[in-house]
Design an enzyme around this catalytic site. Sequence first.
Site, short mmCIF file in Angstrom:
data_model
loop_
_atom_site.label_atom_id
_atom_site.label_comp_id
_atom_site.label_asym_id
_atom_site.label_seq_id
_atom_site.Cartn_x
_atom_site.Cartn_y
_atom_site.Cartn_z
N TYR A 114 -76.63 19.81 9.25
CA TYR A 114 -75.86 20.97 9.71
C TYR A 114 -76.40 22.20 8.99
O TYR A 114 -76.13 22.42 7.82
CB TYR A 114 -74.39 20.71 9.41
CG TYR A 114 -73.41 21.78 9.80
CD1 TYR A 114 -73.78 22.93 10.51
CD2 TYR A 114 -72.06 21.65 9.47
CE1 TYR A 114 -72.85 23.90 10.85
CE2 TYR A 114 -71.11 22.61 9.81
CZ TYR A 114 -71.53 23.74 10.50
OH TYR A 114 -70.61 24.70 10.84
N LYS A 131 -77.79 20.36 13.80
CA LYS A 131 -76.84 21.36 14.28
C LYS A 131 -77.29 22.69 13.70
O LYS A 131 -77.19 22.92 12.50
CB LYS A 131 -75.41 21.04 13.85
CG LYS A 131 -74.38 22.08 14.29
CD LYS A 131 -73.00 21.75 13.73
CE LYS A 131 -71.90 22.64 14.27
NZ LYS A 131 -72.04 24.06 13.91
#
Length: 320
Positions: free
Chosen positions: A143, A173
């Site tokens: 992330y 992400k």
Amino acid sequence: MASPKKKLQGLVAATITPMTEHGEINFSVIGQYVDYLVEEQGVKNIFVNGTTGEGLSLSISERRRVAEEWVTKGRNKLDQIVIHVGALSLKESQELAQHAAEIGADGIAVIAPFFLKPWNKDVLINFLKEVAAAAPALPFYYYHIPALTGVKIRAEEVLGGIQEKIPTFQGLKFSDTDLLDFGQCVDQNRQRQFAFLFGVDEQLLSALVMGATGAVGSTYNYLGKKTNQMLEAFERKDFSSALNHQFCIQRFINFVVKLGFGVSQTKAIMTLVSGIPMGPPRLPLQKASREFTDNAEAKLRSLDFLSFNDLKDGNLGACS
């Protein structure tokens, strides 16, 4: 190597953590929330305990319970449930990763530790590797959100050779506006079946052109249906329609950004659109003002994102 049921793609709602007016988690509405995402927004993938879910404002026991509730209520309804397990403490992150595997989550994601920060790619990957190893059967996602972590290591660098270090690595992400970095993540990893999940909702169409395979975002909680229309237009190569849908979404986001837009305001908008009480955020965040909610509602109606019968002057700004 971890093998998810299928590649994580399409829209992934970054879930909100519903709370009572006293700041306790309101687990009772999560089942209704799942049904709303699937039936009203057409969104069947979720990202739990991330930024939008105030994951780092929750205790470890709360994060575990929230994850359990989403997995339980989403069973046989949702396609994939990814749990964010990032924490400042490696041990806590490992505990959350192991728990996610035990409850049957479909994947885990981790942000860079952001107080005592990794100072280069190798240090960051060593941290991520240790977390991933705690759940060796689960797909692992990095992330990347440098605006909040302050960790400025480019995602392109992190991805270089990452699967040799973390065999369960499945994707990224990418919550940043640097399309050069994002484009190079895609370009340099074309032979790998990574999920490239873009995290800036108002720029999604640009990311799709550059190879994004999906998107994780807060607005997909209440604008999922509209964003899915953009994805469908893009898939059929109707780029003019896709652009119109993106501009329509941008009109709303641009409006609320000028008012001050964050997790607190997202909770207010989701309550308004879905009718499911999301409650206030947890301190240090402050509850969205009544003025913000009223203005957001008016804008949603003007764009035809809310049904209405009493707008006397018509709907001049509506999105088709």
